[in-house]
Design a protein around this motif. Structure first.
Motif, short mmCIF file in Angstrom:
data_model
loop_
_atom_site.label_atom_id
_atom_site.label_comp_id
_atom_site.label_asym_id
_atom_site.label_seq_id
_atom_site.Cartn_x
_atom_site.Cartn_y
_atom_site.Cartn_z
N ASN A 1 0.83 -1.20 0.00
CA ASN A 1 0.00 0.00 0.00
C ASN A 1 0.87 1.25 0.00
O ASN A 1 1.89 1.30 0.70
N THR B 1 -3.08 -1.65 6.77
CA THR B 1 -1.91 -2.47 6.44
C THR B 1 -1.53 -3.36 7.61
O THR B 1 -1.32 -4.58 7.46
N ALA C 1 3.48 -1.39 3.68
CA ALA C 1 3.21 -0.07 3.12
C ALA C 1 4.49 0.73 3.01
O ALA C 1 5.45 0.50 3.76
#
Length: 250
Positions: free
Chosen positions: A139, A166, A182
């Motif tokens: 992400n 996440t 992430a």
């Protein structure tokens, strides 16, 4: 980096960090589904990848619409038989207003893309990953998801949410051969940064003054970290937020 022959979706891949990430994956031998709401921009990225002997296709998707996210993942699996990685990069920028001045329509738009869109993509991709027995999510969050960011309430809220999603998903699927991480870029050369400086030109000097390296990040530098997290070189890393900000958070 070990991503050769992986099937990778990158959302918001028509420009900026998404574009650089798509090109970087292809450079290392992955097949990339270049997804963007703007198919003209996405096609240019695909053409660049193919011209450099890489593999890529376009898939139009507005991540704020669940049925389009379902189509993105399902059509990818139908085309290639699997999905190894999804990079949730699609996002829109802040409106540079104090909280009490924020417009409801702006809040709704930013949350729909940056937060709900990431949730949609995670939900649908995870269903596929569970079925096939493995998968990887990266992400794109932001430094604004880790520290205070005034005049930025919707963007900040959405990026803090991405960090939280996440970490939550990483714990839920850690025993399922599914990793979720992430990256949190600081101020990076991109359309969003251009939008910020265009609205307030004085911000250029102000922003650089708080970056210890005294420069903005480059999209390619963020892409490096994304591809690394998505690769088989990082099999024991999950639930992490990798900060790339030239030292700003220090």
């Amino acid at each position: 980096m070990e991503v050769k022959d992986k099937i990778v979706i990158v959302t918001g891949a028509g420009s900026g960090i998404g574009r650089a990430t798509a090109i970087h994956f292809a450079k290392f031998g992955a097949t990339v589904v270049v997804s963007d709401i703007n198919t003209e921009s996405a096609q240019k990225v695909v053409d660049e990848i193919i011209s450099n002997k890489g593999k890529a296709i376009v898939n139009k998707c507005n991540v704020a619409k669940f049925e389009e996210v379902e189509n993105l993942v399902n059509s990818t699996v139908n085309e290639f038989g699997k999905l190894d990685v999804i990079v949730n990069n699609a996002g829109i920028g802040p409106n540079l207003l104090r909280t009490h001045e924020s417009r409801l329509k702006d809040w709704d738009a930013v949350i729909a893309v940056n937060q709900t869109g990431v949730f949609y993509c995670m939900k649908v991709a995870l269903q596929q990953f569970l079925e096939q027995g493995y998968g990887n999510i990266v992400n794109i969050a932001s430094l604004a998801g880790l520290k205070a960011s005034p005049n930025n309430i919707s963007y900040s809220a959405s990026k803090f949410a991405v960090v939280g999603m996440t970490k939550s998903a990483a714990m839920e699927y850690a025993t399922k051969n599914i990793r979720v991480n992430a990256v949190c870029p600081g101020y990076t050369e991109s359309a969003l940064l251009n939008q910020l400086i265009g609205a307030k030109p004085e911000m250029d000097a102000i922003l650089k003054s708080v970056i210890p390296m005294k420069r903005y990040g480059k999209a390619e530098e963020i892409a490096d970290a994304v591809v690394w997290l998505a690769s088989d070189n990082t099999r024991f890393i999950t639930g992490q937020t990798i900060t790339l900000d030239g030292g700003t958070s220090l």
